[in-house]
Write a protein that holds these residues in place. Sequence first.
Motif, PDB file in Angstrom:
ATOM      1  N   GLN A 125      49.050 -26.979  59.073  1.00 51.32           N
ATOM      2  CA  GLN A 125      49.555 -26.383  57.833  1.00 51.32           C
ATOM      3  C   GLN A 125      50.966 -25.876  58.027  1.00 51.32           C
ATOM      4  O   GLN A 125      51.287 -25.269  59.048  1.00 51.32           O
ATOM      5  CB  GLN A 125      48.672 -25.225  57.371  1.00 51.32           C
ATOM      6  N   THR A 126      51.808 -26.137  57.028  1.00 50.94           N
ATOM      7  CA  THR A 126      53.170 -25.634  57.043  1.00 50.94           C
ATOM      8  C   THR A 126      53.548 -25.112  55.670  1.00 50.94           C
ATOM      9  O   THR A 126      53.014 -25.571  54.648  1.00 50.94           O
ATOM     10  CB  THR A 126      54.167 -26.730  57.470  1.00 50.94           C
ATOM     11  N   GLU A 127      54.444 -24.143  55.640  1.00 48.05           N
ATOM     12  CA  GLU A 127      55.030 -23.666  54.394  1.00 48.05           C
ATOM     13  C   GLU A 127      56.302 -24.457  54.119  1.00 48.05           C
ATOM     14  O   GLU A 127      56.943 -24.981  55.033  1.00 48.05           O
ATOM     15  CB  GLU A 127      55.366 -22.178  54.496  1.00 48.05           C
ATOM     16  N   THR A 128      56.682 -24.539  52.849  1.00 46.27           N
ATOM     17  CA  THR A 128      57.904 -25.240  52.495  1.00 46.27           C
ATOM     18  C   THR A 128      58.455 -24.674  51.197  1.00 46.27           C
ATOM     19  O   THR A 128      57.724 -24.042  50.416  1.00 46.27           O
ATOM     20  CB  THR A 128      57.647 -26.756  52.337  1.00 46.27           C
ATOM     21  N   ASN A 129      59.749 -24.883  50.957  1.00 47.30           N
ATOM     22  CA  ASN A 129      60.330 -24.465  49.685  1.00 47.30           C
ATOM     23  C   ASN A 129      60.126 -25.558  48.641  1.00 47.30           C
ATOM     24  O   ASN A 129      59.515 -26.593  48.915  1.00 47.30           O
ATOM     25  CB  ASN A 129      61.804 -24.101  49.846  1.00 47.30           C
ATOM     26  N   ARG A 130      60.620 -25.326  47.446  1.00 50.34           N
ATOM     27  CA  ARG A 130      60.356 -26.283  46.360  1.00 50.34           C
ATOM     28  C   ARG A 130      61.045 -27.617  46.558  1.00 50.34           C
ATOM     29  O   ARG A 130      60.710 -28.604  45.906  1.00 50.34           O
ATOM     30  CB  ARG A 130      60.792 -25.677  45.026  1.00 50.34           C
ATOM     31  N   HIS A 131      62.020 -27.661  47.474  1.00 46.43           N
ATOM     32  CA  HIS A 131      62.712 -28.924  47.750  1.00 46.43           C
ATOM     33  C   HIS A 131      62.045 -29.705  48.880  1.00 46.43           C
ATOM     34  O   HIS A 131      62.493 -30.800  49.218  1.00 46.43           O
ATOM     35  CB  HIS A 131      64.172 -28.654  48.113  1.00 46.43           C
ATOM     36  N   GLY A 132      61.002 -29.130  49.477  1.00 40.91           N
ATOM     37  CA  GLY A 132      60.310 -29.813  50.553  1.00 40.91           C
ATOM     38  C   GLY A 132      61.053 -29.801  51.864  1.00 40.91           C
ATOM     39  O   GLY A 132      60.766 -30.587  52.766  1.00 40.91           O
ATOM     40  N   ARG A 133      62.013 -28.906  52.006  1.00 41.93           N
ATOM     41  CA  ARG A 133      62.754 -28.811  53.263  1.00 41.93           C
ATOM     42  C   ARG A 133      63.101 -27.356  53.553  1.00 41.93           C
ATOM     43  O   ARG A 133      62.983 -26.490  52.705  1.00 41.93           O
ATOM     44  CB  ARG A 133      64.028 -29.655  53.192  1.00 41.93           C
ATOM     45  N   GLU A 134      63.564 -27.118  54.764  1.00 42.59           N
ATOM     46  CA  GLU A 134      63.831 -25.768  55.201  1.00 42.59           C
ATOM     47  C   GLU A 134      65.302 -25.376  55.005  1.00 42.59           C
ATOM     48  O   GLU A 134      66.172 -26.214  54.919  1.00 42.59           O
ATOM     49  CB  GLU A 134      63.469 -25.616  56.672  1.00 42.59           C
ATOM     50  N   SER A 135      65.510 -24.068  54.965  1.00 45.47           N
ATOM     51  CA  SER A 135      66.850 -23.505  54.978  1.00 45.47           C
ATOM     52  C   SER A 135      66.999 -22.677  56.242  1.00 45.47           C
ATOM     53  O   SER A 135      66.028 -22.134  56.766  1.00 45.47           O
ATOM     54  CB  SER A 135      67.075 -22.617  53.747  1.00 45.47           C
ATOM     55  N   SER A 136      68.184 -22.561  56.752  1.00 50.19           N
ATOM     56  CA  SER A 136      68.409 -21.789  57.974  1.00 50.19           C
ATOM     57  C   SER A 136      68.139 -20.310  57.768  1.00 50.19           C
ATOM     58  O   SER A 136      68.004 -19.552  58.726  1.00 50.19           O
ATOM     59  CB  SER A 136      69.857 -21.983  58.449  1.00 50.19           C
ATOM     60  N   LEU A 137      68.048 -19.868  56.505  1.00 51.77           N
ATOM     61  CA  LEU A 137      67.809 -18.466  56.208  1.00 51.77           C
ATOM     62  C   LEU A 137      66.346 -18.176  55.907  1.00 51.77           C
ATOM     63  O   LEU A 137      65.982 -17.045  55.596  1.00 51.77           O
ATOM     64  CB  LEU A 137      68.665 -18.028  55.000  1.00 51.77           C
ATOM     65  N   GLU A 138      65.507 -19.174  56.021  1.00 54.89           N
ATOM     66  CA  GLU A 138      64.095 -19.011  55.688  1.00 54.89           C
ATOM     67  C   GLU A 138      63.227 -19.284  56.908  1.00 54.89           C
ATOM     68  O   GLU A 138      63.540 -20.167  57.721  1.00 54.89           O
ATOM     69  CB  GLU A 138      63.694 -19.961  54.552  1.00 54.89           C
ATOM     70  N   GLU A 139      62.151 -18.516  57.032  1.00 59.26           N
ATOM     71  CA  GLU A 139      61.206 -18.718  58.120  1.00 59.26           C
ATOM     72  C   GLU A 139      59.906 -19.282  57.550  1.00 59.26           C
ATOM     73  O   GLU A 139      59.356 -18.752  56.593  1.00 59.26           O
ATOM     74  CB  GLU A 139      60.919 -17.391  58.831  1.00 59.26           C
ATOM     75  N   PHE A 140      59.439 -20.353  58.171  1.00 58.77           N
ATOM     76  CA  PHE A 140      58.245 -21.027  57.687  1.00 58.77           C
ATOM     77  C   PHE A 140      57.135 -20.900  58.732  1.00 58.77           C
ATOM     78  O   PHE A 140      57.316 -21.255  59.892  1.00 58.77           O
ATOM     79  CB  PHE A 140      58.536 -22.509  57.411  1.00 58.77           C
ATOM     80  N   LYS A 141      55.997 -20.403  58.297  1.00 55.80           N
ATOM     81  CA  LYS A 141      54.870 -20.230  59.204  1.00 55.80           C
ATOM     82  C   LYS A 141      54.089 -21.537  59.312  1.00 55.80           C
ATOM     83  O   LYS A 141      53.765 -22.162  58.303  1.00 55.80           O
ATOM     84  CB  LYS A 141      53.962 -19.101  58.705  1.00 55.80           C
ATOM     85  N   ARG A 142      53.758 -21.895  60.534  1.00 54.29           N
ATOM     86  CA  ARG A 142      53.026 -23.130  60.779  1.00 54.29           C
ATOM     87  C   ARG A 142      51.916 -22.859  61.784  1.00 54.29           C
ATOM     88  O   ARG A 142      52.058 -22.038  62.681  1.00 54.29           O
ATOM     89  CB  ARG A 142      53.940 -24.219  61.338  1.00 54.29           C
ATOM     90  N   TYR A 143      50.836 -23.595  61.627  1.00 55.22           N
ATOM     91  CA  TYR A 143      49.777 -23.516  62.623  1.00 55.22           C
ATOM     92  C   TYR A 143      49.022 -24.836  62.670  1.00 55.22           C
ATOM     93  O   TYR A 143      49.055 -25.628  61.733  1.00 55.22           O
ATOM     94  CB  TYR A 143      48.807 -22.366  62.321  1.00 55.22           C
ATOM     95  N   TYR A 144      48.352 -25.055  63.790  1.00 54.45           N
ATOM     96  CA  TYR A 144      47.372 -26.136  63.854  1.00 54.45           C
ATOM     97  C   TYR A 144      46.014 -25.510  64.120  1.00 54.45           C
ATOM     98  O   TYR A 144      45.908 -24.408  64.677  1.00 54.45           O
ATOM     99  CB  TYR A 144      47.726 -27.184  64.913  1.00 54.45           C
ATOM    100  N   GLN A 145      44.971 -26.202  63.706  1.00 54.82           N
ATOM    101  CA  GLN A 145      43.631 -25.634  63.761  1.00 54.82           C
ATOM    102  C   GLN A 145      42.628 -26.720  64.104  1.00 54.82           C
ATOM    103  O   GLN A 145      42.700 -27.834  63.585  1.00 54.82           O
ATOM    104  CB  GLN A 145      43.287 -25.005  62.410  1.00 54.82           C
ATOM    105  N   VAL A 146      41.695 -26.396  64.973  1.00 58.02           N
ATOM    106  CA  VAL A 146      40.637 -27.310  65.384  1.00 58.02           C
ATOM    107  C   VAL A 146      39.296 -26.678  65.034  1.00 58.02           C
ATOM    108  O   VAL A 146      39.061 -25.496  65.331  1.00 58.02           O
ATOM    109  CB  VAL A 146      40.702 -27.611  66.886  1.00 58.02           C
ATOM    110  N   GLY A 147      38.430 -27.438  64.383  1.00 61.16           N
ATOM    111  CA  GLY A 147      37.101 -26.941  64.038  1.00 61.16           C
ATOM    112  C   GLY A 147      36.031 -27.925  64.455  1.00 61.16           C
ATOM    113  O   GLY A 147      36.249 -29.140  64.456  1.00 61.16           O
ATOM    114  N   ILE A 148      34.872 -27.392  64.824  1.00 59.40           N
ATOM    115  CA  ILE A 148      33.744 -28.231  65.185  1.00 59.40           C
ATOM    116  C   ILE A 148      32.484 -27.604  64.595  1.00 59.40           C
ATOM    117  O   ILE A 148      32.307 -26.384  64.650  1.00 59.40           O
ATOM    118  CB  ILE A 148      33.629 -28.408  66.713  1.00 59.40           C
ATOM    119  N   ALA A 149      31.638 -28.436  63.987  1.00 58.90           N
ATOM    120  CA  ALA A 149      30.489 -27.919  63.226  1.00 58.90           C
ATOM    121  C   ALA A 149      29.212 -28.669  63.607  1.00 58.90           C
ATOM    122  O   ALA A 149      28.776 -29.577  62.896  1.00 58.90           O
ATOM    123  CB  ALA A 149      30.753 -28.032  61.731  1.00 58.90           C
TER     124      ALA A 149
END
Length: 271
Positions: A167-191
């Motif tokens: 999962q990643t965050e993004t602005n409305r243009h679908g890209r990052e700005s040098s003044l913005e911080e975007f939180k990202r993570y990966y996740q593994v699940g097993i059921a």
Amino acid sequence: MKKIIIISLFFLSLAASLYSQPNNKGFAHPLQVEPVAVYSKIRGNLSYWDKNYNDVKEINKNINIEGEYKFSESFSVISSIGRNEYSQTDSSKEITWDRWNAGVKYGKVFENGSSQFLIGGGLRLYDKKRNGEFRERENPDFYLIRPNFGLGYKSGFFQIMSEFRFQTETNRHGRESSLEEFKRYYQVGIAPSFAIADSVRIFTELEYREPLDKVADKNLRYFNFYPGISMNTENFGSFNFSVLLGVLPKADNAMDRGIRFSYFYFFDTSQ
């Protein structure tokens, strides 16, 4: 909140009166891990989690309804809506709507004698969180993009499903700005799950989440164990209960404990 609960119960009871319960020939739906199998379903959730660390307690309560429509043997579309209540020590409660979201899923089942194998994936897009305040866990002014894929296996009373998510965050243009911080993570699940009776299945799910920025986004990290039970009825859907237990040390886990009540109604009798 009461209005949302009343509306949820109305639609769930309406669904139960119009359709018959599935015969569970397909893969059982996990209670926590995002499934890569496709379904036609309505799901209602009531969930709670909290965290108490350094004299600061977080409490999160959520109610939501998720709908999924299987328009072919391998493809479905999915969306959800809900209401969230978040509070923290020495701060007022924040009550907001969940992010509006929509996604597409692909799941293919392969037969091998008495066993079944599953491969699948999907993409889910989330809108901004309207009227939400900025918190360390998320920025309400950004959009979310969440691709995932996974595998499954079924043989007799035993089933297991896995998921890898990014999962990643993004602005409305679908890209990052040098003044913005975007939180990202990966996740593994097993059921893994086990049928202990014709209408009862127990789950022993695990989820591990790791942020890409391990310093700035440390509070996104968790490793949780979700034991749960699913009880099917002949005509009124499936009632489910699971608990959240943190595996990591308390200082490193984003949540301490939690519970979830879920209701499923499957419209596709092949599931």
